[in-house]
Enzyme design. Structure first.
Site, PDB file in Angstrom:
ATOM      1  N   ASN A  12      42.269  22.806 -29.716  1.00 42.24           N
ATOM      2  CA  ASN A  12      41.658  23.911 -30.465  1.00 42.24           C
ATOM      3  C   ASN A  12      42.393  25.207 -30.077  1.00 42.24           C
ATOM      4  O   ASN A  12      42.276  25.689 -28.948  1.00 42.24           O
ATOM      5  CB  ASN A  12      40.167  23.975 -30.079  1.00 42.24           C
ATOM      6  CG  ASN A  12      39.440  25.142 -30.714  1.00 42.24           C
ATOM      7  OD1 ASN A  12      40.038  26.157 -31.052  1.00 42.24           O
ATOM      8  ND2 ASN A  12      38.128  25.003 -30.859  1.00 42.24           N
ATOM      9  N   ASP A  71      33.919  21.541 -22.398  1.00 40.16           N
ATOM     10  CA  ASP A  71      33.086  20.969 -23.450  1.00 40.16           C
ATOM     11  C   ASP A  71      31.979  21.973 -23.702  1.00 40.16           C
ATOM     12  O   ASP A  71      31.390  22.506 -22.757  1.00 40.16           O
ATOM     13  CB  ASP A  71      32.518  19.609 -23.037  1.00 40.16           C
ATOM     14  CG  ASP A  71      31.996  18.857 -24.252  1.00 40.16           C
ATOM     15  OD1 ASP A  71      32.784  18.653 -25.196  1.00 40.16           O
ATOM     16  OD2 ASP A  71      30.821  18.467 -24.273  1.00 40.16           O
ATOM     17  N   SER A  72      31.754  22.259 -24.961  1.00 40.64           N
ATOM     18  CA  SER A  72      30.851  23.359 -25.273  1.00 40.64           C
ATOM     19  C   SER A  72      29.974  23.012 -26.461  1.00 40.64           C
ATOM     20  O   SER A  72      30.205  22.023 -27.151  1.00 40.64           O
ATOM     21  CB  SER A  72      31.674  24.624 -25.552  1.00 40.64           C
ATOM     22  OG  SER A  72      32.791  24.323 -26.358  1.00 40.64           O
ATOM     23  N   TYR A 156      31.206  28.564 -34.577  1.00 40.48           N
ATOM     24  CA  TYR A 156      29.943  29.183 -34.992  1.00 40.48           C
ATOM     25  C   TYR A 156      29.903  30.693 -34.717  1.00 40.48           C
ATOM     26  O   TYR A 156      28.856  31.327 -34.893  1.00 40.48           O
ATOM     27  CB  TYR A 156      28.772  28.498 -34.265  1.00 40.48           C
ATOM     28  CG  TYR A 156      28.652  27.008 -34.550  1.00 40.48           C
ATOM     29  CD1 TYR A 156      27.936  26.546 -35.650  1.00 40.48           C
ATOM     30  CD2 TYR A 156      29.259  26.064 -33.722  1.00 40.48           C
ATOM     31  CE1 TYR A 156      27.819  25.189 -35.920  1.00 40.48           C
ATOM     32  CE2 TYR A 156      29.155  24.694 -33.981  1.00 40.48           C
ATOM     33  CZ  TYR A 156      28.439  24.268 -35.084  1.00 40.48           C
ATOM     34  OH  TYR A 156      28.334  22.924 -35.344  1.00 40.48           O
ATOM     35  N   ASP A 157      31.004  31.283 -34.276  1.00 41.16           N
ATOM     36  CA  ASP A 157      31.012  32.718 -33.917  1.00 41.16           C
ATOM     37  C   ASP A 157      30.442  33.645 -34.998  1.00 41.16           C
ATOM     38  O   ASP A 157      29.687  34.576 -34.675  1.00 41.16           O
ATOM     39  CB  ASP A 157      32.432  33.181 -33.563  1.00 41.16           C
ATOM     40  CG  ASP A 157      32.822  32.798 -32.143  1.00 41.16           C
ATOM     41  OD1 ASP A 157      31.915  32.468 -31.353  1.00 41.16           O
ATOM     42  OD2 ASP A 157      34.027  32.834 -31.834  1.00 41.16           O
ATOM     43  N   LYS A 177      34.329  39.443 -26.233  1.00 38.93           N
ATOM     44  CA  LYS A 177      33.893  38.035 -26.230  1.00 38.93           C
ATOM     45  C   LYS A 177      34.339  37.383 -24.921  1.00 38.93           C
ATOM     46  O   LYS A 177      33.589  36.643 -24.307  1.00 38.93           O
ATOM     47  CB  LYS A 177      34.457  37.256 -27.433  1.00 38.93           C
ATOM     48  CG  LYS A 177      34.006  35.787 -27.374  1.00 38.93           C
ATOM     49  CD  LYS A 177      34.451  34.889 -28.510  1.00 38.93           C
ATOM     50  CE  LYS A 177      33.927  33.471 -28.249  1.00 38.93           C
ATOM     51  NZ  LYS A 177      34.434  32.437 -29.155  1.00 38.93           N
ATOM     52  N   HIS A 182      30.080  32.255 -22.984  1.00 35.69           N
ATOM     53  CA  HIS A 182      29.808  31.048 -22.211  1.00 35.69           C
ATOM     54  C   HIS A 182      31.086  30.517 -21.558  1.00 35.69           C
ATOM     55  O   HIS A 182      31.092  30.117 -20.407  1.00 35.69           O
ATOM     56  CB  HIS A 182      29.197  29.994 -23.149  1.00 35.69           C
ATOM     57  CG  HIS A 182      29.984  29.792 -24.427  1.00 35.69           C
ATOM     58  ND1 HIS A 182      30.416  30.835 -25.215  1.00 35.69           N
ATOM     59  CD2 HIS A 182      30.449  28.664 -25.030  1.00 35.69           C
ATOM     60  CE1 HIS A 182      31.094  30.360 -26.250  1.00 35.69           C
ATOM     61  NE2 HIS A 182      31.126  29.050 -26.155  1.00 35.69           N
ATOM     62  N   ARG A 183      32.192  30.567 -22.311  1.00 38.45           N
ATOM     63  CA  ARG A 183      33.469  30.054 -21.781  1.00 38.45           C
ATOM     64  C   ARG A 183      33.960  30.950 -20.643  1.00 38.45           C
ATOM     65  O   ARG A 183      34.437  30.472 -19.616  1.00 38.45           O
ATOM     66  CB  ARG A 183      34.477  30.004 -22.940  1.00 38.45           C
ATOM     67  CG  ARG A 183      35.811  29.364 -22.592  1.00 38.45           C
ATOM     68  CD  ARG A 183      36.576  28.917 -23.844  1.00 38.45           C
ATOM     69  NE  ARG A 183      35.855  27.870 -24.537  1.00 38.45           N
ATOM     70  CZ  ARG A 183      35.169  28.056 -25.671  1.00 38.45           C
ATOM     71  NH1 ARG A 183      35.147  29.233 -26.271  1.00 38.45           N
ATOM     72  NH2 ARG A 183      34.498  27.054 -26.202  1.00 38.45           N
TER      73      ARG A 183
HETATM   74  P1  IMP Z   1      33.927  20.971 -28.214  1.00 39.59           P
HETATM   75  O1  IMP Z   1      33.702  21.723 -26.944  1.00 39.59           O
HETATM   76  O2  IMP Z   1      35.374  20.888 -28.558  1.00 39.59           O
HETATM   77  O3  IMP Z   1      33.195  19.651 -28.235  1.00 39.59           O
HETATM   78  O4  IMP Z   1      33.350  21.874 -29.405  1.00 39.59           O
HETATM   79  C1  IMP Z   1      32.000  22.165 -29.531  1.00 39.59           C
HETATM   80  C2  IMP Z   1      31.643  22.762 -30.866  1.00 39.59           C
HETATM   81  O5  IMP Z   1      31.048  24.030 -30.648  1.00 39.59           O
HETATM   82  C3  IMP Z   1      32.771  22.989 -31.876  1.00 39.59           C
HETATM   83  O6  IMP Z   1      32.260  22.848 -33.186  1.00 39.59           O
HETATM   84  C4  IMP Z   1      33.183  24.390 -31.618  1.00 39.59           C
HETATM   85  O7  IMP Z   1      33.738  25.015 -32.738  1.00 39.59           O
HETATM   86  C5  IMP Z   1      31.847  25.020 -31.229  1.00 39.59           C
HETATM   87  N1  IMP Z   1      32.113  26.060 -30.242  1.00 39.59           N
HETATM   88  C6  IMP Z   1      32.472  25.898 -28.950  1.00 39.59           C
HETATM   89  N2  IMP Z   1      32.724  27.080 -28.373  1.00 39.59           N
HETATM   90  C7  IMP Z   1      32.527  28.001 -29.339  1.00 39.59           C
HETATM   91  C8  IMP Z   1      32.692  29.400 -29.350  1.00 39.59           C
HETATM   92  O8  IMP Z   1      33.091  30.064 -28.382  1.00 39.59           O
HETATM   93  N3  IMP Z   1      32.406  30.001 -30.514  1.00 39.59           N
HETATM   94  C9  IMP Z   1      31.986  29.324 -31.623  1.00 39.59           C
HETATM   95  N4  IMP Z   1      31.859  28.014 -31.670  1.00 39.59           N
HETATM   96  C10 IMP Z   1      32.138  27.353 -30.527  1.00 39.59           C
END
Ligand code: IMP
Length: 200
Positions: A12, A71-72, A156-157, A177, A182-183
């Site tokens: 990503n 992972d988020s 989802y920003d 940001k 969170h990150r």
């Molecule tokens: P993963 O961590 O790659 O599994 O992604 C988790 C999901 O949450 C994905 O759809 C990301 O686009 C979304 N996501 C994770 N971090 C963010 C962020 O900082 N902003 C907006 N969406 C996020």
């Protein structure tokens, strides 16, 4: 051991850019995954820590370099915490970011502003090539807007109103940001372990 490169195990580009900015003063280069042969990551499960650790470990073992992953997800109170750890899979595999956002707004239609509390969650992981992994968690509170606002960031920003700012995550300057997200919180919490791994 002095390693001069740490691989960021993500495909990503938004995440890579953010991790590079959050760790801008690290004593090592942050390398993109696409500098290496394509990696196959394990299927994602239902636990942020396990998912982040598996991504980082797979990358470290394949590249022989210290590796970082995260992972988020987005936890929406009115949806009982969904989509949560399944945020990337929300709505099925054919949706892109914009379609996932549209689906979320649709699911929340009719839910009043004060009942749209949400939080972003991130677990950051650091893996050594020998298989050792450490993780750290960060979160960021906010609420889901009625319609997208702003064009920065990703995922989802545009529909996440960051608490205390009056702005969506996609309206905030990048530096802001990367201060409150969170990150940012997860990688800052991991920072001491990354420094120790680089000098240890
Ligand atoms: P993963 O961590 O790659 O599994 O992604 C988790 C999901 O949450 C994905 O759809 C990301 O686009 C979304 N996501 C994770 N971090 C963010 C962020 O900082 N902003 C907006 N969406 C996020």
């Amino acid at each position: 051991m002095a390693l001069d490169g740490v691989v960021v195990a993500t495909s990503n580009p938004g995440k890579l850019r953010e991790v590079r900015a959050i760790l801008a003063d690290l004593e090592a280069r942050l390398l993109a995954l696409d500098a290496f042969a394509p990696l196959r990551f394990p299927e994602e499960g239902d636990d942020y820590e396990q998912n982040a650790a598996a991504k980082a470990r797979t990358c470290a073992q394949a590249t022989g370099c210290l590796s970082l992953a995260d992972d988020s997800g987005l936890e929406v109170e009115a949806l009982g915490g969904r989509p949560g750890v399944r945020s990337a899979r929300y709505g099925g595999p054919d949706l892109d970011d914009a379609a996932r956002v549209a689906r979320l707004l649709e699911e929340l239609s009719g839910v009043a502003a004060e009942k749209r509390a949400a939080r972003f969650v991130c677990v950051a992981a650091l893996a050594h090539p020998d298989g050792r992994v450490v993780t750290a968690r960060g979160s960021c509170e906010g609420r889901i807007l009625g319609a997208p606002r702003g064009s920065a960031g990703f995922g989802y920003d545009p529909v996440f109103l960051a608490a205390g700012t009056g702005l969506s995550m996609a309206e905030l300057p990048e530096s802001e940001k990367n201060r409150l997200s969170h990150r940012a919180r997860a990688f800052r919490a991991l920072r001491g372990r990354i420094d120790a791994a680089l000098t240890g």
